[in-house]
Design a protein around this motif. Structure first.
Motif: not given
Length: 416
Positions: A33-44
Motif C-alpha cells: 500500500q506504499a505510494p508507487d508511481d508505476l503502480r498508480h500509472a498502471t491504474a491510469v
C-alpha cells in the motif's frame, strides 16, 4: 518432562503463527500500500484503455491529436519480443523500459495502434523492507522464547545454588521456585530431596556430638574401674585396658572423620611454605620411629592451602608409611611444571593395583585381621582423600622403587 515439551511446542507454534500473520499484515499495509508511481500509472493506463476502446475512429484520432501525454504508433514499428506481442494481442498492458531505466506502459487500441504512457520512475526495491520485516519477526520470536525460558532459568540457577550449598555442607536451604516454570514438578521433587538430605546431614552432626559426649563418659568410668582392679589381676586388667584404649582411639577417629563432613566450611586458605609443613611432620616422626628416614625436600615451595588440614594429610601419609614399612621411609618434595609434588614411599608389602582405589574408602584395610601390630581402623587415608578433595587435588598410589607403596600428591604453585 512431558509438561516441558508440550509447553515448548505450544509457545513455538503459537509464536510462529502470530508472527507470520503479523508480518503479512505489515507487508500488505507498509509495502503493497506504499505510494508507487508505476503502480498508480498502471491504474491510469487501465482507465485510458477502457475509455479509448469505447471511442469511434474519428473521436479516437481527435483525442490523440489533442492529448500530449500519450504517444501513439503502429505496433509494427517495434521489434517486439514474442511474449510482449502475445500480451499486446491479448489486450494486456505491458511494461517496457527505455535506455535510462524509466518504465513505459504500452497497450493496443483498435488492433493497429500502440498507446505509450510514460516514462515513469521504476518501482523502488522492497528488499530492504523485506529483510527489516524478517529481522523484526525473528527478534520477536527470540523475545518470546526468552520470556518462556526465564522461569526455567531461574529454577535451574536455584537448583545449582542448592546443590552447591549441600556440597559445601551448608544446611541453610531456602528454596524458591517459579510456579510458571515448565519444570515446576521436577524442581519441587529435587527441593524435597535436598531438604531431606540437609535434614539427614543435620541429624548426623547431632549424632556426632552426642557420641562425643555420651560414649566418653562410660569409657572414663570403665578405665577408672579397671584401675581399681589392677592389683588383683594385673595381666587381665592390662589386656582389658588395651581394649578400652583401642575403643577410645576408634571413637576418636570416627568422630574426627565425621567432623570432616562439616570442616570444609571453616577452611582457612592462605599462602604456605609446603616444605616447612613437611619438615615439621618429618621431625615429629623422627622422634617416634625406629626406621631409617630418607628425605629430599626442596626448600621454599609456596602453595595455597589450609596449613592445619594439609599438615594432617602429610602426617597421615608419613604414619601410614611408618606403620607398613619394614625398615626405610623416603619423603620427597620437588616441583614440576608449576606443580609441587610430595611423594612418600616405604619398603613394606605394597598395595595391589586392583586395591589402590579401595584404600581411600572409610574403614577399608588390606589387613583384614586388624591386628594390633599394625593398628588403625582404615580411616587415615580416607581423611587424606577428603582433605585433598577440598584443595582440588587427589592422592595417587603407585609402586615404590623401595618395594612398597608410593603415595603422590600434587598442588599448584603460586606466584611470588
Amino acid at each position: 518432562m512431558l509438561r516441558l515439551l508440550v509447553s515448548l511446542y505450544i509457545v513455538v507454534f503459537a509464536s510462529i503463527i502470530a508472527i507470520n500473520q503479523g508480518s503479512e499484515a505489515v507487508w500488505r499495509n507498509w509495502v503493497e500500500q506504499a505510494p508507487d508511481d508505476l503502480r498508480h500509472a498502471t491504474a491510469v493506463a487501465t482507465h485510458y484503455k477502457h475509455a479509448l476502446t469505447q471511442l469511434s475512429e474519428e473521436d479516437l484520432t481527435s483525442f490523440f491529436n489533442n492529448e500530449t501525454q500519450l504517444t501513439v504508433f503502429p505496433y509494427e514499428d517495434v521489434a517486439w519480443l514474442p511474449e510482449q506481442l502475445e500480451a499486446l494481442k491479448n489486450g494486456e498492458i505491458i511494461t517496457s523500459f527505455d535506455d535510462t531505466g524509466n518504465a513505459l506502459l504500452l497497450f493496443v487500441v483498435n488492433s493497429t495502434s500502440v498507446v505509450q504512457l510514460g516514462p515513469f520512475a521504476p518501482a523502488q526495491s522492497a528488499t530492504t523492507k523485506q529483510y527489516t520485516i524478517k529481522f523484526l519477526s525473528f527478534s520477536l520470536l527470540a523475545l518470546l522464547l526468552v520470556l518462556w525460558l526465564r522461569p526455567l532459568w531461574v529454577d535451574l540457577v536455584q537448583l545449582k545454588r542448592t546443590s552447591e550449598k549441600l556440597a559445601s555442607g551448608s544446611l541453610d536451604l531456602t528454596p524458591t521456585r517459579s510456579r510458571f516454570s515448565a519444570i515446576y514438578t521436577l524442581t519441587q521433587q529435587i527441593e524435597k530431596m535436598a531438604l531431606k538430605t540437609a535434614s539427614l546431614m543435620s541429624n548426623q552432626k547431632q549424632l556426632v556430638n552426642a557420641v562425643s559426649h555420651e560414649l566418653r563418659t562410660p569409657l572414663a568410668r570403665l578405665k577408672f574401674a579397671l584401675a581399681m582392679l589392677a592389683p588383683k589381676d594385673p595381666e587381665q586388667v592390662a589386656a582389658m585396658e588395651e581394649d578400652v584404649m583401642e575403643m577410645e582411639v576408634l571413637i576418636d577417629e570416627m568422630l574426627s572423620y565425621a567432623r570432616l563432613e562439616f570442616a570444609n566450611q571453616q577452611l582457612h586458605m592462605q599462602r604456605c611454605d609446603l616444605a616447612h609443613l613437611i619438615q615439621d611432620q618429618i621431625d615429629k616422626l623422627r622422634r617416634t620411629t625406629d626406621k631409617r628416614l630418607v628425605t629430599d625436600i626442596t626448600s621454599d615451595i609456596p602453595v595455597k592451602c589450609d596449613p592445619h588440614q594439609l599438615s594432617r594429610v602429610i602426617q597421615n601419609l608419613l604414619q601410614n608409611a611408618d606403620k607398613y614399612g619394614q625398615s626405610k621411609i623416603k619423603a620427597t618434595l620437588t616441583t614440576h611444571h608449576n606443580m609441587a609434588r610430595f611423594i612418600v614411599e616405604d619398603d613394606g608389602p605394597g598395595i595391589p593395583e586392583s586395591q589402590r582405589e579401595q584404600v581411600f574408602q572409610p574403614f577399608s584395610r588390606l589387613d583384614k585381621s586388624r591386628s594390633k601390630e599394625t593398628g588403625g581402623f582404615g580411616l587415615g587415608l580416607a581423611i587424606v582423600s577428603k582433605i585433598l578433595s577440598w584443595h582440588g587435588t587427589v592422592c595417587h598410589v603407585g609402586e615404590s622403587d623401595l618395594g612398597g607403596a608410593k603415595f603422590t600428591l600434587a598442588l599448584p604453585l603460586i606466584a611470588d
